[in-house]
Write an enzyme that holds these catalytic residues in place. Structure first.
Site: not given
Ligand SMILES: Cc1ncc(COP(=O)(O)O)c(C=O)c1O
Length: 470
Positions: A28, A155, A276, A305
């Protein structure tokens, strides 16, 4: 062709940033115009230390992963102990203590009804796994379902499935040809209500199951979740949402009634619900999992995370027994054919166990609720600022949405150059925060103190006034 690239001759006297500039490509980041990267040599608690001796507050938890602070002695010890025992082994036909124990510990704290733990590597893969699981859940029963419903401003990650599920945006545009179509529904973005109502008086009509409010154009109404479920009836594999807080798509905080409504509509239409919780899991919203705000259990939950306390990459996708059982068969073609070299990595799992222990022992969820109050009072003075459209706080996340015109709520979006200008102004004040364009937010590790939070929000107020005026 070999030999075309310049030979690497590291200069031992060069700074980390100069050596980085010679060979690295960052995520990014527009490498042509970026400022030099910040060389971090050490972390401790909420602080990061730079090569040139500066101390920065980690205002966004190192991309939302860190919860207990940097270099925590308990996590350090767990990692070292596991490394002495077993660093990695194939997880297809082997198992190990940290992998099993982490699953047991997670199931103790996850919403009841979730029972089967599948490991992968990161947030995006946790989502990919969920999408593939949902799709094969139906096909294993001879009922092919092709549609996923996801939300505007979503996202879900950067792999192709996760990108397809995310809002079509600047992030995904170069990859459109690779992606599959999804149906999209409105989230409850109350500051910019998709059906033109006010949160103080609405009944979450944006779900689409309560009748169309006067004056809502047909095009808008057609994109409510209830209408999308009706339109694609019989073909919807799952509805995928980021419960309570849509992160990278604009830090949008939901009313819990919307989340309850998603579960209700999924049940009414007989479709799976995927939550998610890659960002929201492990206390970030003031509950262990955001689904708890509406006491819902999704059919599949995605975690990553903070699962390892922010130490190591680990993806976790947890399903109900009903989903799992659809894969049990004497016919081996019904197997879930998905896996990664590092699936169930023991080091990451050991950190997951230690992090859950710390969450419990440090009473972290109560601490996050305190942080919520500190953030709210620290950001409140910005409400009267001429460029502040909205202030939202949920758990350990404090958000300021900047606008160019308060009356029309016009805003510059992700590419608004206010983002990089604010990043620099924060950095000048020893605060590491990376706004999403016009959406500025703080999401510190849970170990931040009241004084540090007051200091951080004061820097945010100051920097905003410096960059966008009063
Ligand atoms: C809600 C959500 N799902 C999926 C992801 C993707 O995770 P990663 O960056 O570990 O691939 C993120 C990343 O910021 C996220 O905020």
């Amino acid at each position: 062709m070999m030999g075309d690239a310049p030979k690497v001759r590291p200069d031992p006297d060069a700074t980390l940033a100069a050596r980085d500039g010679a060979h690295l490509w960052h995520p990014y980041t527009q490498m042509l115009t970026r400022p030099a990267p910040i060389p971090i040599v050490r972390g401790e608690g909420v602080y990061l230390y730079t090569e040139d001796g500066r101390r920065l507050v980690d205002g966004t938890s190192s991309w939302w992963v860190n919860i207990h602070g940097h270099s925590h002695p308990v996590l350090n010890a767990a990692l070292a102990a596991q490394a002495q025992q077993l660093e990695h082994v194939i997880f297809a036909n082997c198992t190990h203590e940290p992998g099993v124990e982490l699953a047991e510990r997670l199931l103790e704290v996850l919403p009841s009804g979730l029972s089967r733990v599948f490991y992968s590597d990161n947030g995006s893969t946790a989502v990919e796994v969920a999408l593939k699981m949902a799709s094969q859940f139906w096909s294993n029963q001879g009922r092919e379902r092709r549609t996923f419903i996801t939300l505007h401003h979503a996202y879900h990650g950067d792999t192709v499935g996760a990108m397809s599920a995310s809002e079509a945006s600047l992030f995904t545009r170069p990859f459109t040809a690779m992606m599959f179509d999804v149906a999209r529904a409105h989230p409850p973005y109350c500051y910019r209500c998709p059906v033109g109502l006010e949160r103080s008086t609405c009944r979450v009509e944006c779900l689409g199951d309560r009748g169309r409010p006067a004056g809502v154009p047909d095009g808008q109404w057609q994109q409510t979740l209830a209408i999308q479920l009706e339109r694609h009836a019989g073909d919807v594999a799952a509805v995928l949402v980021e419960p309570m807080l849509q992160g990278a798509g604009g830090m949008i905080v939901w009313p819990a009634d919307f989340l309850a409504g998603v579960r209700r509509l999924c049940d009414e239409h007989g479709v799976l619900m995927i939550a998610d919780e890659v960002l929201t899991g492990f206390g970030r919203t003031g509950r262990m999992f955001a689904c708890e705000h509406a006491t819902v259990t999704p059919d599949i939950i995605c975690l990553s995370k903070a699962v390892t306390g922010g130490y190591m990459p680990l993806g976790v996708t947890v399903a109900t027994e009903r989903i799992y059982e659809a894969f049990l068969s004497g016919d081996r073609s019904r197997t879930f054919f998905h896996g990664h070299s590092f699936t169930g990595n023991p080091l990451a799992c050991a950190l997951g166990i230690a992090s859950l222990g710390l969450l419990r022992d440090s009473n972290a969820i109560a601490k996050v609720r305190q942080i919520e109050r500190w953030l709210a009072s620290g950001l409140a003075p910005l409400a009267s600022h001429s460029s502040v459209g909205d202030i939202r706080v949920l758990g350990g996340v404090g958000i300021v949405e900047l606008v160019s015109d308060k009356a029309t709520r016009a805003a510059g979006g992700y590419l608004d150059d206010v983002g990089p200008r604010l990043t620099q102004a924060f950095l000048d004040r020893s605060l590491l925060i990376r706004p999403l364009g016009n959406v500025v937010y703080a999401m510190p590790p849970y170990v931040i103190t009241e004084d540090e939070t007051a200091w951080m929000t004061a820097q945010m107020r100051d920097a905003i006034v410096q960059v966008v005026g009063t």
